[in-house]
Scaffold this motif. Sequence first.
Motif, PDB file in Angstrom:
ATOM      1  N   ALA A  72       0.856  -1.194  -0.087  1.00 22.53           N
ATOM      2  CA  ALA A  72       0.013   0.032  -0.045  1.00 22.53           C
ATOM      3  C   ALA A  72       0.833   1.267  -0.119  1.00 22.53           C
ATOM      4  CB  ALA A  72      -1.039  -0.032   1.196  1.00 22.53           C
ATOM      5  N   THR A  73       0.420   2.383  -0.349  1.00 19.69           N
ATOM      6  CA  THR A  73       1.049   3.725  -0.245  1.00 19.69           C
ATOM      7  C   THR A  73      -0.035   4.818   0.348  1.00 19.69           C
ATOM      8  OG1 THR A  73       0.040   4.103  -2.387  1.00 19.69           O
ATOM      9  CG2 THR A  73       2.219   3.379  -2.384  1.00 19.69           C
ATOM     10  N   LEU A  74       0.491   5.534   1.009  1.00 21.92           N
ATOM     11  CA  LEU A  74      -0.548   6.542   1.641  1.00 21.92           C
ATOM     12  C   LEU A  74      -1.108   7.388   0.562  1.00 21.92           C
ATOM     13  CD1 LEU A  74       1.853   8.252   4.306  1.00 21.92           C
ATOM     14  CD2 LEU A  74       0.274   6.296   4.370  1.00 21.92           C
ATOM     15  N   LEU A  75      -2.636   7.706   1.087  1.00 22.24           N
ATOM     16  CA  LEU A  75      -3.367   8.211  -0.168  1.00 22.24           C
ATOM     17  C   LEU A  75      -3.704   9.701   0.485  1.00 22.24           C
ATOM     18  CD1 LEU A  75      -5.201   8.203  -2.460  1.00 22.24           C
ATOM     19  CD2 LEU A  75      -6.998   7.144  -1.008  1.00 22.24           C
ATOM     20  N   PRO A  76      -3.243  10.613  -0.133  1.00 21.77           N
ATOM     21  CA  PRO A  76      -3.542  12.153   0.183  1.00 21.77           C
ATOM     22  C   PRO A  76      -5.033  12.470   0.227  1.00 21.77           C
ATOM     23  CG  PRO A  76      -1.758  12.030  -1.552  1.00 21.77           C
ATOM     24  CD  PRO A  76      -2.383  10.595  -1.306  1.00 21.77           C
ATOM     25  N   SER A  77      -5.555  12.988   1.286  1.00 19.61           N
ATOM     26  CA  SER A  77      -6.927  12.879   1.440  1.00 19.61           C
ATOM     27  C   SER A  77      -7.163  14.398   2.321  1.00 19.61           C
ATOM     28  CB  SER A  77      -7.408  11.883   2.308  1.00 19.61           C
ATOM     29  OG  SER A  77      -7.061  10.693   1.757  1.00 19.61           O
ATOM     30  N   PRO A  78      -8.321  14.786   2.106  1.00 17.87           N
ATOM     31  CA  PRO A  78      -8.561  16.107   2.734  1.00 17.87           C
ATOM     32  C   PRO A  78      -8.943  15.839   4.210  1.00 17.87           C
ATOM     33  CG  PRO A  78     -10.550  15.310   1.561  1.00 17.87           C
ATOM     34  CD  PRO A  78      -9.646  14.409   1.348  1.00 17.87           C
ATOM     35  N   ILE A  79      -7.832  15.891   4.784  1.00 15.99           N
ATOM     36  CA  ILE A  79      -7.810  15.379   6.186  1.00 15.99           C
ATOM     37  C   ILE A  79      -7.637  16.837   6.934  1.00 15.99           C
ATOM     38  CG2 ILE A  79      -6.924  14.497   8.663  1.00 15.99           C
ATOM     39  CD1 ILE A  79      -5.841  12.354   6.133  1.00 15.99           C
ATOM     40  N   GLU A  80      -8.678  17.184   7.890  1.00 19.10           N
ATOM     41  CA  GLU A  80      -8.806  18.341   8.771  1.00 19.10           C
ATOM     42  C   GLU A  80      -7.718  18.070   9.730  1.00 19.10           C
ATOM     43  OE1 GLU A  80     -10.191  21.193   7.940  1.00 19.10           O
ATOM     44  OE2 GLU A  80     -11.196  20.317   6.268  1.00 19.10           O
ATOM     45  N   THR A  81      -6.798  18.854   9.899  1.00 19.28           N
ATOM     46  CA  THR A  81      -5.701  18.555  10.847  1.00 19.28           C
ATOM     47  C   THR A  81      -5.245  19.938  11.648  1.00 19.28           C
ATOM     48  OG1 THR A  81      -3.432  17.576  11.128  1.00 19.28           O
ATOM     49  CG2 THR A  81      -3.754  18.730   8.877  1.00 19.28           C
ATOM     50  N   LEU A  82      -4.595  19.774  12.688  1.00 21.07           N
ATOM     51  CA  LEU A  82      -3.831  20.927  13.340  1.00 21.07           C
ATOM     52  C   LEU A  82      -2.341  20.973  12.856  1.00 21.07           C
ATOM     53  CD1 LEU A  82      -5.677  20.768  16.918  1.00 21.07           C
ATOM     54  CD2 LEU A  82      -6.247  22.081  14.928  1.00 21.07           C
ATOM     55  N   ALA A  83      -2.067  20.088  12.045  1.00 22.84           N
ATOM     56  CA  ALA A  83      -0.565  19.891  11.796  1.00 22.84           C
ATOM     57  C   ALA A  83      -0.256  21.308  10.959  1.00 22.84           C
ATOM     58  CB  ALA A  83      -0.319  18.848  10.739  1.00 22.84           C
ATOM     59  N   PRO A  84       0.993  22.158  11.545  1.00 25.28           N
ATOM     60  CA  PRO A  84       1.304  23.479  10.875  1.00 25.28           C
ATOM     61  C   PRO A  84       1.671  23.030   9.386  1.00 25.28           C
ATOM     62  CG  PRO A  84       2.655  22.856  12.802  1.00 25.28           C
ATOM     63  CD  PRO A  84       1.626  21.876  12.490  1.00 25.28           C
ATOM     64  N   GLY A  85       1.143  24.164   8.662  1.00 29.86           N
ATOM     65  CA  GLY A  85       1.680  24.315   7.032  1.00 29.86           C
ATOM     66  C   GLY A  85       0.659  23.565   6.175  1.00 29.86           C
ATOM     67  N   LEU A  86      -0.483  23.287   6.786  1.00 33.22           N
ATOM     68  CA  LEU A  86      -1.542  22.893   5.953  1.00 33.22           C
ATOM     69  C   LEU A  86      -2.831  23.681   5.709  1.00 33.22           C
ATOM     70  CD1 LEU A  86      -1.382  19.044   6.820  1.00 33.22           C
ATOM     71  CD2 LEU A  86      -0.722  19.993   4.446  1.00 33.22           C
ATOM     72  N   SER A  87      -3.461  24.035   4.823  1.00 33.96           N
ATOM     73  CA  SER A  87      -4.571  24.661   4.853  1.00 33.96           C
ATOM     74  C   SER A  87      -5.814  23.689   4.978  1.00 33.96           C
ATOM     75  CB  SER A  87      -4.940  25.468   3.473  1.00 33.96           C
ATOM     76  OG  SER A  87      -3.592  26.200   3.015  1.00 33.96           O
ATOM     77  N   PRO A  88      -6.863  24.186   5.511  1.00 33.32           N
ATOM     78  CA  PRO A  88      -7.905  23.420   5.869  1.00 33.32           C
ATOM     79  C   PRO A  88      -8.324  22.577   4.225  1.00 33.32           C
ATOM     80  CG  PRO A  88      -8.440  25.572   6.975  1.00 33.32           C
ATOM     81  CD  PRO A  88      -7.263  25.765   6.103  1.00 33.32           C
ATOM     82  N   GLN A 116      -3.711   3.376   0.028  1.00 32.49           N
ATOM     83  CA  GLN A 116      -4.375   2.826  -1.291  1.00 32.49           C
ATOM     84  C   GLN A 116      -3.584   1.719  -1.900  1.00 32.49           C
ATOM     85  OE1 GLN A 116      -4.373   5.846  -4.549  1.00 32.49           O
ATOM     86  NE2 GLN A 116      -2.372   6.440  -3.988  1.00 32.49           N
ATOM     87  N   ALA A 117      -4.392   0.798  -2.339  1.00 29.70           N
ATOM     88  CA  ALA A 117      -3.646  -0.218  -2.980  1.00 29.70           C
ATOM     89  C   ALA A 117      -4.445  -0.964  -4.296  1.00 29.70           C
ATOM     90  CB  ALA A 117      -3.336  -1.431  -2.176  1.00 29.70           C
TER      91      ALA A 117
END
Length: 168
Positions: A72-88, A116-117
Motif C-alpha cells: 500500500a501507499t499513503l493516499l493524500p486526503s482532505p484530512i482536517e488537521t492541526l498540523a502546521p503548514g496545511l490549509s483546511p 491505497q492499494a
Amino acid sequence: MEDNLSIPQVLSAENFVISAGTVCFDVSKSMILLLYHRPKDEYLLPKGRVNAGERFSDAALRETLEESGVTATLLPSPIETLAPGLSPGELNTEPFVVSTAFRSGAWKFMFWYIAQADYSAPRSYGKQEAGEEFDTVWVPQARAPGVLSYPDDSDIATKALSIMAKRE
C-alpha cells in the motif's frame, strides 16, 4: 474496569505502546482491505507496533504489507488537521485518527492512516509473524464498518469513508 480509565497526563515508556495502521482503499473498485483472523473468527483493520526509530506512517504501511501481503501507499486526503503548514481541506497524508486502548497494564496509542492499494495486484506471502494467521479480504466500502468485529475499528472505517467522500 479497564475501559473506563482516563489517560494519565504523563506516561513513561514502560507504560505505553505505539502502533500504526491503515484503512486501505482500492479507489477504482470502491473496496476496503480487511484482515480475517482465523483463530478468533474476527475481521480487523491492519495495524501493529511501531519499531524503535521508525516513522509512524512507515510502520502503518509495513504492518499492512506484513499482515495482508498487500503493498500500500499513503493516499493524500482532505484530512482536517492541526498540523502546521496545511490549509483546511488540503490533501495530506497525516494520521486521520488516533485511537487508544488499555491492555495488559499499558496504554496503546494507535495512529491511523488512509492508504491505497490495487485489489488485483499480486500479494507478497510469508511476511506474517507467528500466530497472526490472517486472510486478506477486500469488501465493498459501504459494507466494511458492518463487517469489522470491533466498534472502534468500525468507527475508524466510518471516519475514513467520510474523508474519502470529500475527495470525490
